[in-house]
Enzyme design. Structure first.
Site, mmCIF file in Angstrom:
data_model
loop_
_atom_site.group_PDB
_atom_site.id
_atom_site.type_symbol
_atom_site.label_atom_id
_atom_site.label_comp_id
_atom_site.label_asym_id
_atom_site.label_seq_id
_atom_site.Cartn_x
_atom_site.Cartn_y
_atom_site.Cartn_z
ATOM 1 N N GLU A 167 7.169 -22.111 8.028
ATOM 2 C CA GLU A 167 7.433 -21.219 9.151
ATOM 3 C C GLU A 167 8.322 -21.861 10.210
ATOM 4 O OE1 GLU A 167 3.949 -21.262 12.344
ATOM 5 O OE2 GLU A 167 3.187 -20.812 10.342
ATOM 6 N N GLU A 208 0.803 -1.217 0.000
ATOM 7 C CA GLU A 208 0.000 0.000 0.000
ATOM 8 C C GLU A 208 0.841 1.275 0.000
ATOM 9 O OE1 GLU A 208 -3.079 0.325 -0.435
ATOM 10 O OE2 GLU A 208 -3.946 -1.641 -0.045
#
Length: 298
Positions: A115, A84
């Site tokens: 992960e 953004e």
């Protein structure tokens, strides 16, 4: 590494103990009441968030970049905030980068196994060209994700500034970084579902980090996005309205000033408010490192 059952983010929440017996409105009222706790938890971390903002601004001023890294929800939130920044502040797409365990595919489909590998976290950070001039923000609600900890260790070995965002007190991530941000939102209404309050807290912190950094760097004048580039009609209209509001002139006069300024909103504002020509406005902005307020007051 502490067992999951001991983590604050894995505890059961007494407020939602009878969740499954409630109607929709009852469920939502409990969720809303718990969500109210998030902003207060983030507010308690403002001193640490401010330290992180200062570090990010310093890195940008030295030519460095900001990197987010995380797995699952945490990784997606980092990628979202990074993506953004270019449309909001017109910054280069590589200035703020989000890295997620499992790569681009993990944005839409969970890849939990990645992960657990600290070496992969370090590798992914290295592959993005991370240097000592950059800042790394590790994001992990539990504060124990190996992928994130591996990346943090790699960043620290280079001498880079490291920041950690977790929702567990005295987490491994908190101890591994220089600047720890720990909004303690408490147990989730669905036990262990950290996409909820923990995710909301992380998103609020990420909003603060980038927004405050770019405000400090002069990408905002008052509360207006003065670094917008008028590349299409919608953005040209927005640019005219920004200049009109900032300089207290008509939209028509703002459009004329923008044309005279070569399309630069900041130059147009300084020209009109400072009653100077384009060359002088550009000189003042350069001397003020692009900050409109300083250019007008200098």
């Amino acid at each position: 590494m502490a067992g999951l059952e001991k983590l604050l983010t894995e505890q059961t929440n007494p407020a939602s103990a009878s969740f499954d017996t409630l109607d929709a409105a009852g469920i939502l009222r409990i969720m809303n009441a718990e969500d109210h706790k998030v902003a207060d938890a983030v507010a308690r971390e403002i001193p640490s968030i401010a330290r992180a903002v200062d570090a990010i601004v310093g890195a940008f001023e030295r030519g460095g970049r900001l990197f987010y890294i995380g797995a699952g929800t945490s990784g997606r939130l980092g990628v979202l905030d990074a993506s953004e920044c270019p449309p909001t502040f017109n910054v280069p797409p590589d200035l703020v980068q989000g890295i997620i365990a499992g790569g681009e595919a993990a944005l839409s489909q969970a890849t939990e196994t990645t992960e657990d590998d600290p070496a992969m976290g370090a590798h992914d950070l290295e592959s993005h060209g991370f240097t000592a001039n950059d800042v790394l923000v590790g994001i992990a609600a539990s504060g124990r994700t190996p992928y994130v900890l591996g990346a943090v260790a790699s960043a620290r070995s280079k001498g880079a500034v490291t920041v950690g965002i977790s929702c567990t007190p005295d987490s491994e991530l908190t101890r591994a970084v220089e600047i720890a941000i720990s909004p303690l939102v408490g147990p989730e209404v669905v036990a262990g579902s950290t996409r909820m309050k923990a995710g909301t807290a992380q998103k609020l912190v990420l909003n603060m980090l980038t927004t405050a950094a770019f405000v400090r760097l002069g990408y905002v004048y008052g509360n207006l996005m003065v670094n917008v580039q008028p590349k299409n009609e919608k953005l040209r209209d927005r640019a005219r309205r920004i200049v009109a509001q900032a300089a207290d002139v008509s939209v028509e006069r703002a459009g004329e000033a923008l044309a005279e300024a070569g399309g630069s909103v900041r130059v147009a504002i300084v020209m009109v408010k400072g009653k100077v020509g384009r060359e002088e406005a550009e000189r003042r902005l350069a001397a003020a490192n692009g900050r409109v307020s300083k250019a007008l007051n200098g």
